[in-house]
Write an enzyme that holds these catalytic residues in place. Structure first.
Site, PDB file in Angstrom:
ATOM      1  N   VAL A 172       0.842  -1.138   0.145  1.00  0.00           N
ATOM      2  CA  VAL A 172      -0.071   0.318   0.056  1.00  0.00           C
ATOM      3  C   VAL A 172       1.009   1.284   0.070  1.00  0.00           C
ATOM      4  O   VAL A 172       1.978   1.293   0.986  1.00  0.00           O
ATOM      5  CB  VAL A 172      -0.890   0.105   1.333  1.00  0.00           C
ATOM      6  CG1 VAL A 172      -1.946   1.328   1.224  1.00  0.00           C
ATOM      7  CG2 VAL A 172      -1.593  -1.080   1.472  1.00  0.00           C
ATOM      8  N   CYS A 173       0.475   2.133  -0.935  1.00  0.00           N
ATOM      9  CA  CYS A 173       1.369   3.278  -1.126  1.00  0.00           C
ATOM     10  C   CYS A 173       1.599   4.077  -0.074  1.00  0.00           C
ATOM     11  O   CYS A 173       2.536   4.676   0.232  1.00  0.00           O
ATOM     12  CB  CYS A 173       1.265   4.123  -2.322  1.00  0.00           C
ATOM     13  SG  CYS A 173       2.050   5.524  -2.378  1.00  0.00           S
TER      14      CYS A 173
END
Length: 277
Positions: free
Chosen positions: A148-149
């Site tokens: 997840v960025c």
């Protein structure tokens, strides 16, 4: 002397078109056909984008992407998975040879992100740059635990009250820097975490719980929510101030549009590109 850059607000576009236009702008700038350019855009439908190097089968829950009716595209830039939904997306296209652009990737991030920093000030938030200080923090950037960025800030990404509020990715091709990123207005955390694969439910729960301490959307920090149009106005002013430039609005010609559509259909709409091993 204030330099004039081109400004394109392309509105909400398909995921393939969005990536194709960024690529086309990079190509045109490399050939000297256009000046440095800043672009604002949105996504129709809401889209999960993955980084150039991500392994989709190992990290992404494609069944959930489909169930939510999301678009899906692989970016030409690195980084991790980003849900593009209630956000202002930006891209900056500028030559590596530009006199204001440092050679180092992290320093170029700092220069470009100065525009985003000023934009946050215009929306009334006291943002600052994330600078990993300890060896542990620096090592964590090299070995991200999550797909997840927004799970952790990278060098010179923007933070408010200790939590990440904007994520960016950069590539350099043909002597040109392309940096694009997300300025999150609102976020659906449950949907976001549904889109990734985890070794167990417990791991997912822990990561989602930690996420709340690491990332936050603009409107969660504001007493009165700001609209997309208000965000565009603030961040346009922010880029002008932070980069000491004047932004001149531009609309693509029919010929330019046709070139973008060609790139979209030949690359970003193709499964070979998006789902490659």
């Amino acid at each position: 002397m204030t330099e004039t850059w081109r400004f394109i607000d392309s509105g909400h576009c398909s995921p393939a078109y969005n990536m194709a236009l960024d690529e086309a702008l990079l190509d045109w700038h490399s050939k000297g056909m256009i000046p440095p350019t800043i672009r604002f855009y949105g996504w129709n439908p809401a889209t999960l984008s993955v980084g150039y190097f991500q392994k989709v089968e190992k990290e992404i829950n494609l069944a959930k992407v489909k169930e939510y009716g999301l678009g899906f595209v692989r970016r030409p830039t690195g980084g991790r998975g980003v849900l593009h939904d209630q956000e202002l997306t930006y891209s900056v296209i500028v030559s590596e040879e530009h006199p204001e652009m440092p050679e180092s990737v992290t320093e170029a991030y700092r220069i470009i992100s100065a525009g985003i920093l000023e934009g946050f000030k215009y929306v009334g938030l006291d943002a600052y740059f994330a600078i990993p200080r300890t060896d542990d923090e620096k090592q964590a950037l090299k070995n991200p635990r999550s797909a997840v960025c927004f799970d952790a800030p990278s060098w010179y990404e923007l933070v408010v009250e200790g939590r990440k509020v904007a994520g960016s990715a950069q590539t350099r091709q043909k002597g040109v820097i392309l940096q694009h990123g997300s300025i999150i207005l609102d976020i659906d955390e449950d949907m976001l975490f549904d889109l990734f694969l985890y070794s167990s439910d417990r791991v997912r729960e822990r990561m989602q719980r930690n996420f709340k301490n690491k990332a936050i959307a603009i409107n969660a920090l504001k007493k009165t929510a700001i609209s997309l149009d208000e965000a565009k106005a603030a961040f346009k002013r922010g880029f002008e101030k932070g980069l000491n430039i004047k932004l001149e609005p531009y609309t693509l010609t029919e010929e330019e549009e046709a070139s973008v559509q060609e790139i979209a259909s030949s690359r970003y709409e193709r499964d070979e590109w998006n789902y490659r091993k």
